[in-house]
Design a protein around this motif. Structure first.
Motif, PDB file in Angstrom:
ATOM      1  N   LEU A  10      48.729  41.425  59.462  1.00  0.00           N
ATOM      2  CA  LEU A  10      48.277  41.911  60.765  1.00  0.00           C
ATOM      3  C   LEU A  10      48.436  40.863  61.849  1.00  0.00           C
ATOM      4  N   THR A  11      49.274  39.840  61.588  1.00  0.00           N
ATOM      5  CA  THR A  11      49.481  38.787  62.583  1.00  0.00           C
ATOM      6  C   THR A  11      50.957  38.672  62.944  1.00  0.00           C
ATOM      7  N   GLN A  12      51.716  37.852  62.203  1.00  0.00           N
ATOM      8  CA  GLN A  12      53.113  37.622  62.577  1.00  0.00           C
ATOM      9  C   GLN A  12      54.064  38.694  62.068  1.00  0.00           C
ATOM     10  N   SER A  13      53.671  39.453  61.058  1.00  0.00           N
ATOM     11  CA  SER A  13      54.623  40.377  60.419  1.00  0.00           C
ATOM     12  C   SER A  13      54.129  41.817  60.486  1.00  0.00           C
ATOM     13  N   THR A  14      53.702  42.217  61.651  1.00  0.00           N
ATOM     14  CA  THR A  14      53.155  43.574  61.808  1.00  0.00           C
ATOM     15  C   THR A  14      54.243  44.645  61.808  1.00  0.00           C
ATOM     16  N   GLY A  35      40.430  50.971  55.363  1.00  0.00           N
ATOM     17  CA  GLY A  35      40.719  50.033  56.442  1.00  0.00           C
ATOM     18  C   GLY A  35      42.201  49.780  56.605  1.00  0.00           C
ATOM     19  N   TRP A  36      42.905  49.564  55.493  1.00  0.00           N
ATOM     20  CA  TRP A  36      44.334  49.293  55.582  1.00  0.00           C
ATOM     21  C   TRP A  36      45.138  50.537  55.968  1.00  0.00           C
ATOM     22  N   LEU A  37      44.644  51.712  55.620  1.00  0.00           N
ATOM     23  CA  LEU A  37      45.355  52.929  56.029  1.00  0.00           C
ATOM     24  C   LEU A  37      45.359  53.086  57.545  1.00  0.00           C
ATOM     25  N   THR A  38      44.342  52.558  58.214  1.00  0.00           N
ATOM     26  CA  THR A  38      44.339  52.637  59.678  1.00  0.00           C
ATOM     27  C   THR A  38      45.393  51.720  60.288  1.00  0.00           C
ATOM     28  N   LYS A  39      45.926  50.791  59.513  1.00  0.00           N
ATOM     29  CA  LYS A  39      46.940  49.856  60.016  1.00  0.00           C
ATOM     30  C   LYS A  39      48.366  50.316  59.683  1.00  0.00           C
ATOM     31  N   ALA A  40      48.501  51.442  59.019  1.00  0.00           N
ATOM     32  CA  ALA A  40      49.827  51.918  58.607  1.00  0.00           C
ATOM     33  C   ALA A  40      50.687  52.274  59.817  1.00  0.00           C
ATOM     34  N   ASP A  41      51.979  52.074  59.684  1.00  0.00           N
ATOM     35  CA  ASP A  41      52.940  52.459  60.727  1.00  0.00           C
ATOM     36  C   ASP A  41      52.847  53.960  60.975  1.00  0.00           C
ATOM     37  N   SER A  42      52.810  54.335  62.233  1.00  0.00           N
ATOM     38  CA  SER A  42      52.579  55.746  62.576  1.00  0.00           C
ATOM     39  C   SER A  42      53.755  56.644  62.210  1.00  0.00           C
ATOM     40  N   VAL A  43      54.946  56.080  62.077  1.00  0.00           N
ATOM     41  CA  VAL A  43      56.129  56.899  61.769  1.00  0.00           C
ATOM     42  C   VAL A  43      56.359  56.989  60.257  1.00  0.00           C
ATOM     43  N   THR A  44      56.403  55.833  59.586  1.00  0.00           N
ATOM     44  CA  THR A  44      56.743  55.832  58.158  1.00  0.00           C
ATOM     45  C   THR A  44      55.525  55.997  57.253  1.00  0.00           C
ATOM     46  N   GLY A  45      54.353  55.617  57.759  1.00  0.00           N
ATOM     47  CA  GLY A  45      53.154  55.635  56.920  1.00  0.00           C
ATOM     48  C   GLY A  45      53.012  54.418  56.040  1.00  0.00           C
ATOM     49  N   TRP A  80      46.044  40.127  55.500  1.00  0.00           N
ATOM     50  CA  TRP A  80      47.377  39.836  54.968  1.00  0.00           C
ATOM     51  C   TRP A  80      47.497  40.503  53.603  1.00  0.00           C
ATOM     52  N   HIS A  81      48.691  40.349  52.989  1.00  0.00           N
ATOM     53  CA  HIS A  81      48.941  41.088  51.755  1.00  0.00           C
ATOM     54  C   HIS A  81      48.021  40.695  50.611  1.00  0.00           C
ATOM     55  N   GLY A  82      47.440  39.481  50.683  1.00  0.00           N
ATOM     56  CA  GLY A  82      46.502  39.063  49.652  1.00  0.00           C
ATOM     57  C   GLY A  82      45.229  39.885  49.607  1.00  0.00           C
ATOM     58  N   ASP A  83      44.992  40.700  50.626  1.00  0.00           N
ATOM     59  CA  ASP A  83      43.802  41.562  50.625  1.00  0.00           C
ATOM     60  C   ASP A  83      43.781  42.489  49.413  1.00  0.00           C
ATOM     61  N   GLY A  84      44.964  42.886  48.948  1.00  0.00           N
ATOM     62  CA  GLY A  84      45.015  43.781  47.796  1.00  0.00           C
ATOM     63  C   GLY A  84      44.365  43.187  46.566  1.00  0.00           C
ATOM     64  N   ASN A  85      44.451  41.859  46.423  1.00  0.00           N
ATOM     65  CA  ASN A  85      43.863  41.214  45.258  1.00  0.00           C
ATOM     66  C   ASN A  85      42.343  41.245  45.286  1.00  0.00           C
ATOM     67  N   PHE A  86      41.768  41.356  46.484  1.00  0.00           N
ATOM     68  CA  PHE A  86      40.327  41.567  46.621  1.00  0.00           C
ATOM     69  C   PHE A  86      39.926  42.859  45.911  1.00  0.00           C
ATOM     70  N   ALA A  87      40.674  43.935  46.165  1.00  0.00           N
ATOM     71  CA  ALA A  87      40.361  45.221  45.535  1.00  0.00           C
ATOM     72  C   ALA A  87      40.635  45.189  44.039  1.00  0.00           C
ATOM     73  N   ARG A  88      41.761  44.580  43.649  1.00  0.00           N
ATOM     74  CA  ARG A  88      42.080  44.482  42.217  1.00  0.00           C
ATOM     75  C   ARG A  88      40.935  43.845  41.439  1.00  0.00           C
ATOM     76  N   THR A  89      40.469  42.681  41.928  1.00  0.00           N
ATOM     77  CA  THR A  89      39.422  41.969  41.215  1.00  0.00           C
ATOM     78  C   THR A  89      38.092  42.699  41.294  1.00  0.00           C
ATOM     79  N   SER A  90      37.797  43.319  42.425  1.00  0.00           N
ATOM     80  CA  SER A  90      36.548  44.083  42.550  1.00  0.00           C
ATOM     81  C   SER A  90      36.522  45.264  41.590  1.00  0.00           C
TER      82      SER A  90
END
Length: 554
Positions: free
Chosen positions: A88-92, A72-82, A428-438
């Protein structure tokens, strides 16, 4: 034959028949007992393997959800830099070190390392190379990069921001990757940042800018202490120990002990790092510099005793923020990071045998199920559940309180309910902690085992005791791969002398020792297998819908 001799013969024969009957009865009884015991043992073994299968289904859900997060997050990556955006709100339009790099990207890497090796070897490595190239600003120290500007977000270097971002990236992002992977390109990135940070920072006593708040100084100090402790274990480079002692001497003193001098002490993230960091260095000097350990001991104990006396509620949970001088509770909300702080208490218990510090841990663990199910840790955010579960899981490894297990099973489902169909959790960046704990939860359910060639169809779980691990593996489709058993990661990857509890570690549920032999049984076949072979991966081949039950015994 006389009547006398005939009577005597009859008596002897009757006695012999009586003895024979008794022996036969005893033999039948013993056989029945043996058969019952064997049947009970077989039933118990089958029950254990069934529990392993149930654990495997729970682990499979954790793995699938983590993989969906990654995709899911890979689909949100910047198309130029990756690179991925901060949120996904104020700091896209930006990638920054203390959020995107520290909290989200690393657990995309970790998920790929476990579940999608092509992505790990490809996209994840490329993202590391890109962020190193684009964001390094003071030597190898990272700064915020703007996709929209195609350059740095700030035209003028803010050194405080660079220092803060570097410390957070190392502690929250690169340390857990090194705990899991051992030496790798990510540990090299961390050592590069640390080398260049050493050129501009000694003891961080001032972080400018209101963005970070007043707690940033102690947060950076705590981050650095945790990084320096683990990088000293990894490299045995004395300069990391010396730098850590320099920071430790500053805080573990009459002039700057946090509980004597700070009017505001956060016992949650963005503040509690100093407590964990000072204790991590204390654990290092307990081995590497006993004289320094003796000097620091009264200060460490005073700091922890003050927190116990002034920082907890009736169930042993810590408040978000206190005034340690007066005992005033500044923020009454309970800290979701209670486990991070209790790691420090339990570590000092292991070193100095202070029973009160173990009792503090047990009190908290024992209260969770009765009082804190579906507790709103962080104003409705998934991140609060992720951190609370991580902390409890880490301590449960050391103190397996039965009610804590029930709480963990309950709360992981609360956490999982935050995930959206596209894999994103809250954007937001806290999504990563969802995966860490899972992933941590899944490794609990597999006793630290992961597999090569993962796919969503394969289910594997484990149950372990002191001397055995029972593994059940099945798949709806044919599968061929390896069961990769967990090792003593603390010593194999970081060369630590003992496994003290610490943030961003991966728990060792049934650690295999590489130089020892183990008995591996599948069906009626038992083999002696070297620990190093199990750690490298034990080959398994499944037909569609086949179930394999494996026992590994010390």
């Amino acid at each position: 034959m006389s009547t006398f001799f005939l009577k005597q013969t009859i008596k002897v024969s009757a006695r012999q028949m009586t003895i024979s009957t008794k022996l036969a009865t005893i033999a039948l009884f013993l056989f029945a007992e043996f058969s019952f015991a064997q049947s009970s043992a077989n039933q118990q073994k089958e029950s254990t393997f069934n529990q392993a299968l149930a654990n495997g289904k729970a682990a499979n859900e954790a793995f699938r959800r983590s993989h969906r997060f990654l995709l899911g997050w890979l689909t949100k990556a910047d198309s130029v830099t990756g690179l991925i955006p901060r949120n996904l709100t104020q700091s896209t339009c930006i990638w920054n070190a203390w959020d995107a790099a520290a909290d989200n990207y690393p657990f995309m890497v970790m998920t790929a390392a476990m579940l999608n090796r092509p992505l790990f070897e490809g996209k994840m490595r490329q993202m590391l190379a890109t962020e190193t190239y684009l964001t390094s600003r003071i030597g190898r120290l990272p700064d915020t990069y703007s996709f929209c500007k195609k350059g740095f977000e700030n035209s003028i270097i803010d050194t405080s921001q660079v220092v803060f971002g570097s410390a957070e990236y190392m502690k929250d992002g690169l340390i857990p990757l090194t705990e899991w992977l051992g030496p790798s390109p990510w540990s090299e990135r961390m050592l590069g940042i640390l080398e260049d940070l050493d050129k501009i920072v000694d003891v961080p006593t001032q972080i400018k800018g209101s963005f970070f708040g007043n707690s940033a100084v102690v947060e950076v100090g705590g981050d650095l202490l945790q990084v320096l402790a683990r990088m000293y274990w990894l490299t045995r480079n004395p300069k990391w120990l010396q730098w850590g002692i320099q920071i430790g001497d500053y805080y573990l003193s009459d002039a700057h002990l946090p509980t004597r001098t700070l009017q505001r002490l956060r016992l949650r993230d963005h503040g509690c790092e100093i407590v964990s960091g000072l204790v991590e260095l204390y654990a290092v000097v307990a081995t590497a510099n006993p004289a320094k350990k003796k000097q620091w001991q009264p200060y460490v104990h005073e700091m922890l005793d003050t927190i116990l006396a002034k920082g907890r509620n009736e169930h042993g949970l810590f408040y978000d923020e206190i005034n340690p001088l007066t005992g005033e509770i500044i923020q009454k909300r309970l800290a979701d990071n209670f486990g991070y702080t209790l790691n420090a208490f339990y570590t000092v218990y292991l070193i100095d045998h202070v029973v009160a510090y173990r009792e503090a841990t047990l009190k908290t663990l024992g209260s969770l199920s009765a009082h804190y199910r579906n507790h709103d840790w962080e104003s409705g955010s998934a991140d609060g559940y992720a951190d609370a579960i991580e902390g409890a899981l880490n301590l449960y490894l050391r103190e397996p309180v039965t009610s804590t297990k029930d709480w963990l099973e309950s709360e992981i489902k609360v956490l999982w309910n935050f995930q959206k169909p596209d894999g994103i959790i809250e954007g937001w960046h806290g999504d990563g902690n969802f995966a860490r704990t899972s992933l941590m939860y899944a490794l609990w359910k597999t006793a630290g085992i992961h597999i090569s060639d993962w796919n969503a169809d394969i289910i594997y779980g484990a149950v372990s005791d002191k001397n055995n691990v029972y593994v059940t593996v099945t798949s709806s489709k044919a599968w061929k791969g390896k069961l990769i058993f967990g090792s003593k990661w603390h010593s194999e990857h970081l060369h630590m002398p003992f496994d003290y509890p610490r943030i961003n570690q991966f728990q060792e549920w049934f650690p295999i020792e590489k130089d020892k032999n183990y008995k591996v049984t599948i069906g009626s076949q038992t083999r002696t297998v070297k620990g190093s072979t199990l750690i490298a991966g034990y080959p398994v081949e499944l037909k569609a819908n086949e179930v394999i039950q494996l026992r590994c015994a010390r």
